[in-house]
Design an enzyme around this catalytic site. Structure first.
Site, PDB file in Angstrom:
ATOM      1  N   ASP A  17      56.504  66.804   4.871  1.00 18.69           N
ATOM      2  CA  ASP A  17      55.669  67.433   3.850  1.00 18.69           C
ATOM      3  C   ASP A  17      54.780  66.406   3.140  1.00 18.69           C
ATOM      4  O   ASP A  17      55.168  65.246   2.986  1.00 18.69           O
ATOM      5  CB  ASP A  17      56.583  68.140   2.833  1.00 18.69           C
ATOM      6  CG  ASP A  17      55.815  69.127   1.969  1.00 18.69           C
ATOM      7  OD1 ASP A  17      54.724  69.573   2.382  1.00 18.69           O
ATOM      8  OD2 ASP A  17      56.316  69.473   0.883  1.00 18.69           O
ATOM      9  N   GLY A  18      53.612  66.862   2.707  1.00 16.74           N
ATOM     10  CA  GLY A  18      52.734  66.022   1.898  1.00 16.74           C
ATOM     11  C   GLY A  18      51.403  65.664   2.550  1.00 16.74           C
ATOM     12  O   GLY A  18      50.631  64.885   1.975  1.00 16.74           O
ATOM     13  N   HIS A  34      46.581  66.385   8.016  1.00 19.43           N
ATOM     14  CA  HIS A  34      47.377  66.829   9.165  1.00 19.43           C
ATOM     15  C   HIS A  34      47.149  65.915  10.373  1.00 19.43           C
ATOM     16  O   HIS A  34      48.080  65.629  11.126  1.00 19.43           O
ATOM     17  CB  HIS A  34      47.048  68.276   9.519  1.00 19.43           C
ATOM     18  CG  HIS A  34      47.417  69.251   8.431  1.00 19.43           C
ATOM     19  ND1 HIS A  34      48.636  69.234   7.807  1.00 19.43           N
ATOM     20  CD2 HIS A  34      46.721  70.264   7.852  1.00 19.43           C
ATOM     21  CE1 HIS A  34      48.683  70.203   6.889  1.00 19.43           C
ATOM     22  NE2 HIS A  34      47.518  70.830   6.892  1.00 19.43           N
ATOM     23  N   SER A  62      56.138  76.336   9.429  1.00 18.01           N
ATOM     24  CA  SER A  62      57.126  77.361   9.072  1.00 18.01           C
ATOM     25  C   SER A  62      56.526  78.749   9.277  1.00 18.01           C
ATOM     26  O   SER A  62      55.299  78.924   9.296  1.00 18.01           O
ATOM     27  CB  SER A  62      57.552  77.195   7.619  1.00 18.01           C
ATOM     28  OG  SER A  62      56.550  77.682   6.742  1.00 18.01           O
ATOM     29  N   ASN A  65      54.087  79.496   6.794  1.00 25.29           N
ATOM     30  CA  ASN A  65      52.804  78.778   6.837  1.00 25.29           C
ATOM     31  C   ASN A  65      51.671  79.629   7.430  1.00 25.29           C
ATOM     32  O   ASN A  65      50.496  79.268   7.308  1.00 25.29           O
ATOM     33  CB  ASN A  65      52.928  77.459   7.607  1.00 25.29           C
ATOM     34  CG  ASN A  65      53.696  76.379   6.864  1.00 25.29           C
ATOM     35  OD1 ASN A  65      54.349  75.531   7.480  1.00 25.29           O
ATOM     36  ND2 ASN A  65      53.642  76.382   5.536  1.00 25.29           N
ATOM     37  N   TRP A  66      52.017  80.766   8.039  1.00 23.05           N
ATOM     38  CA  TRP A  66      50.953  81.686   8.488  1.00 23.05           C
ATOM     39  C   TRP A  66      50.149  82.197   7.295  1.00 23.05           C
ATOM     40  O   TRP A  66      49.035  82.690   7.459  1.00 23.05           O
ATOM     41  CB  TRP A  66      51.544  82.895   9.233  1.00 23.05           C
ATOM     42  CG  TRP A  66      52.153  82.600  10.563  1.00 23.05           C
ATOM     43  CD1 TRP A  66      53.474  82.679  10.884  1.00 23.05           C
ATOM     44  CD2 TRP A  66      51.475  82.213  11.778  1.00 23.05           C
ATOM     45  NE1 TRP A  66      53.666  82.353  12.216  1.00 23.05           N
ATOM     46  CE2 TRP A  66      52.457  82.070  12.780  1.00 23.05           C
ATOM     47  CE3 TRP A  66      50.137  81.965  12.113  1.00 23.05           C
ATOM     48  CZ2 TRP A  66      52.159  81.682  14.090  1.00 23.05           C
ATOM     49  CZ3 TRP A  66      49.837  81.594  13.415  1.00 23.05           C
ATOM     50  CH2 TRP A  66      50.839  81.451  14.387  1.00 23.05           C
ATOM     51  N   ARG A 170      63.406  65.045   3.475  1.00 22.96           N
ATOM     52  CA  ARG A 170      62.160  65.737   3.146  1.00 22.96           C
ATOM     53  C   ARG A 170      61.253  64.753   2.436  1.00 22.96           C
ATOM     54  O   ARG A 170      61.628  64.181   1.410  1.00 22.96           O
ATOM     55  CB  ARG A 170      62.394  66.966   2.250  1.00 22.96           C
ATOM     56  CG  ARG A 170      61.070  67.689   1.957  1.00 22.96           C
ATOM     57  CD  ARG A 170      61.214  68.958   1.139  1.00 22.96           C
ATOM     58  NE  ARG A 170      59.907  69.623   1.063  1.00 22.96           N
ATOM     59  CZ  ARG A 170      59.697  70.915   1.145  1.00 22.96           C
ATOM     60  NH1 ARG A 170      60.700  71.745   1.288  1.00 22.96           N
ATOM     61  NH2 ARG A 170      58.468  71.415   1.087  1.00 22.96           N
ATOM     62  N   SER A 178      62.946  75.054   2.018  1.00 25.70           N
ATOM     63  CA  SER A 178      61.858  75.885   2.551  1.00 25.70           C
ATOM     64  C   SER A 178      62.220  76.549   3.887  1.00 25.70           C
ATOM     65  O   SER A 178      61.447  76.493   4.856  1.00 25.70           O
ATOM     66  CB  SER A 178      60.568  75.047   2.688  1.00 25.70           C
ATOM     67  OG  SER A 178      60.202  74.480   1.443  1.00 25.70           O
ATOM     68  N   GLU A 189      73.765  65.215   4.892  1.00 28.94           N
ATOM     69  CA  GLU A 189      73.383  64.379   3.749  1.00 28.94           C
ATOM     70  C   GLU A 189      71.902  64.655   3.492  1.00 28.94           C
ATOM     71  O   GLU A 189      71.090  64.635   4.416  1.00 28.94           O
ATOM     72  CB  GLU A 189      73.599  62.898   4.075  1.00 28.94           C
ATOM     73  CG  GLU A 189      75.050  62.539   4.330  1.00 28.94           C
ATOM     74  CD  GLU A 189      75.948  62.776   3.123  1.00 28.94           C
ATOM     75  OE1 GLU A 189      75.464  62.611   1.990  1.00 28.94           O
ATOM     76  OE2 GLU A 189      77.124  63.132   3.313  1.00 28.94           O
TER      77      GLU A 189
END
Ligand code: IPE
Ligand code: IPE
Ligand code: MG
Length: 228
Positions: A17-18, A34, A62, A65-66, A170, A178, A189
């Protein structure tokens, strides 16, 4: 349940992510984030294989994400296609098996074809199993694995339950899953990093593995103490 006590996490899962914020901070359009993120994926895959990770599962897109703007979704789908196309050979050479998990049926035909090709080409890879989650929803995967659901709907393709995750990372600063590998992370962990995905380096990964090695996994037992 089988309990892992290895120092190197055998199954690493990453929520990458990010990308968008990375681009926005540089005053660039999100798609450039991206593109930069996809470049980092190659390095991370190679680094994990070298470190001795056996299974690496990456969250790339995900099912939610659509809901992003159509241009961003189209750009991501194109990026996945070109990534799989160019990575087939290097992955095969490195002995890395690639599988795509998720719903697949909603992906464009050309992308599905490229996925089938890279999966077939890398199927014999034994060094590491790389899974890329596309149109993935953990709740849908769990639902699809329930016998009653299978009987009603027919077995949904690709909605598999994976082996347990040892380390879930993450990037991007958010502290949430998410809808990623909810079942498989039962005893994972969890490591939440503020670094944005395109800024991830080998050193970031090494620090993550060192953090993992310092943790005591108890699986409900009492703590292990060095005897006096
Ligand atoms: C993750 O980066 C990539 C995908 C979800 C496809 P984001 O696009 O979510 O980046 P941020 O969270 O907006 O910075
Ligand atoms: C999760 O990131 C999905 C991927 C990294 C592929 P999101 O950016 O979509 O998650 P939320 O919306 O912040 O929960
Ligand atoms: Mg995000």
């Amino acid at each position: 349940m089988k309990q892992s006590t290895s120092l190197v996490p055998q199954h690493v899962a990453i929520i990458m992510d990010g990308n968008g914020r990375w681009a926005e901070r540089k005053g660039r359009p999100r798609w450039m984030g991206h593109v930069a993120g996809a470049r980092v994926v190659k390095d991370v895959v190679a680094h994990c294989a070298r470190a001795g990770v056996e299974q690496l599962t990456l969250y790339a897109f995900s099912s939610d994400n659509w809901n992003r703007p159509v241009e961003e979704v189209a750009g991501l789908l194109e990026l996945f296609e070109s990534h799989f196309r160019t990575q087939a050979e290097p992955l095969e050479q490195k002995g890395i098996r690639l599988s795509v998990i998720g719903q697949r049926t909603r992906l464009p035909l050309a992308l599905r074809q490229v996925i089938s090709d890279v999966e077939a080409r890398t199927a014999a890879g034994r060094r590491m199993h790389l899974r890329v989650a596309l149109d993935y929803s953990s709740r849908a995967a769990i639902q699809g694995a329930l016998p009653a659901q299978q009987a009603v709907r027919g077995l949904a393709r690709g909605t598999t339950i994976l082996p347990p995750v040892d380390l879930l990372v993450r990037t991007g600063g958010e502290r949430r899953l998410s809808d990623f590998l909810l079942w498989e992370c039962a005893y994972a962990e969890l490591l939440f990093l503020d670094v944005l995905w395109p800024d991830v380096t080998g050193a970031v990964l090494d620090a993550a593995f060192e953090d993992f090695a310092r943790r005591e996994r108890r699986y409900g037992h009492v703590p292990q103490r060095v005897s006096a």
